[in-house]
Design an enzyme around this catalytic site. Structure first.
Site, PDB file in Angstrom:
ATOM      1  CB  CYS A   1       1.862  -1.588  -5.432  1.00 33.78           C
ATOM      2  SG  CYS A   1       2.114  -3.261  -4.775  1.00 33.78           S
TER       3      CYS A   1
ATOM      4  CG  HIS B   1      -2.598  -1.040  -3.734  1.00 35.17           C
ATOM      5  ND1 HIS B   1      -2.632  -1.110  -5.108  1.00 35.17           N
ATOM      6  CD2 HIS B   1      -1.715  -1.982  -3.334  1.00 35.17           C
ATOM      7  CE1 HIS B   1      -1.815  -2.064  -5.522  1.00 35.17           C
ATOM      8  NE2 HIS B   1      -1.243  -2.610  -4.459  1.00 35.17           N
TER       9      HIS B   1
ATOM     10  CD  GLU C   1      -4.766   1.514  -6.005  1.00 35.65           C
ATOM     11  OE1 GLU C   1      -4.804   0.260  -6.024  1.00 35.65           O
ATOM     12  OE2 GLU C   1      -3.870   2.156  -5.428  1.00 35.65           O
TER      13      GLU C   1
END
Length: 270
Positions: free
Chosen positions: A123, A231, A233
């Site tokens: 990001c 994202h 993660e």
């Protein structure tokens, strides 16, 4: 991913924020957990120390820091890169910035690539890589004609905010295509700022269904270097796409750790 006794040291970028009681260096736990669980590394938080050194001191500090690192994970953030770094228009009213992070991470990216430190950028981190290498950004993607609103819902439910939002088209033959093994994927979307003109050294890896850049690599980097607008993660261990990306980053980090410490790959994995 390889989880042996040797855990590579993964630098994780932090933000400088005012929490109402003073300035704090902060990073979301999801990035720390991804570095531990998805990469198999030992996270080391890199504070946004900004311009605390002169030019020579900054160069020496960054080089010494990176000499101890086996990988670099650049995090997302509510703040945006200040447009003066990429000759953009004046900053839009109400935009959050983090000048100390800009001053720390933009040069750190260039040094990391020069030092062959594997890099994965998420990001804001992806936007930082593009700017650090000479690219530009849209301050507000949703105001660009033909682009969708890439911002996330603003709910109290994190899973709703990070839910899959749109498809991406993965360019054939690129790094991402080789890692994922598919030409399309579905990803989350939580950004207002986004890549406008790609940096000269960057290779486009994926675009959203509206043409917005979603991923790029740095082909001339001597080590792994991949930037992602979404994202991965979030719940990484539950997402096959995310794990393919973190596994590749992990392999590169373990290889650097073994080389840096003078170990064979077998010894590094034991």
């Amino acid at each position: 991913m390889t989880h042996g006794r040797l855990r590579p040291l993964i630098g994780v970028s932090a933000c400088l924020k005012d929490n109402g009681r003073g300035w704090v260096h902060s990073v979301g736990d999801k990035y720390v957990q991804a570095a531990i669980r998805a990469v198999g590394g030992l996270p080391v938080i890199i504070p946004a120390f900004g311009r605390e050194f002169d030019d020579r001191g900054m160069t020496e500090a960054l080089d010494r820091l990176l000499d101890t690192m086996d990988g670099l994970l650049l995090t997302g953030s509510p703040s945006n890169v200040e447009p003066h770094h990429y000759e953009g228009e004046p900053s839009r009213t109400g935009t959050a910035h983090d000048a100390a992070r800009d001053a720390t991470i933009l040069p750190l990216i260039r040094h990391a690539i020069d030092h062959a430190v594997p890099l994965i950028a998420i990001c804001r981190g992806a936007q930082e890589v593009n700017v650090a290498l000479g690219g530009t950004l849209h301050q507000l993607v949703h105001e660009v004609p033909g682009r969708r609103d890439h911002r996330s819902p603003k709910t109290q439910d994190t899973d709703v905010n990070y839910s899959l939002a749109h498809d991406i088209e993965i360019l054939e033959g690129g790094l991402l295509h080789r890692l994922v093994g598919a030409r399309r994927a579905r990803v989350n979307s939580l950004h207002a700022q986004g890549v406008d003109r790609l940096a000269p050294r960057a290779r486009l890896e994926a675009v959203a269904d509206d043409g917005q850049v979603e991923a790029f690599s740095v082909p001339d980097a001597p080590a792994f270097a991949l930037a992602l607008q979404w994202h991965p993660e979030h719940r990484a261990l539950e997402n096959p796409l995310s794990m393919k990306l973190f596994d590749a980053f992990s392999e590169a980090c373990h290889a650097r750790a073994a080389q840096r410490l003078g170990l064979s790959m077998r010894a590094a994995a034991e």
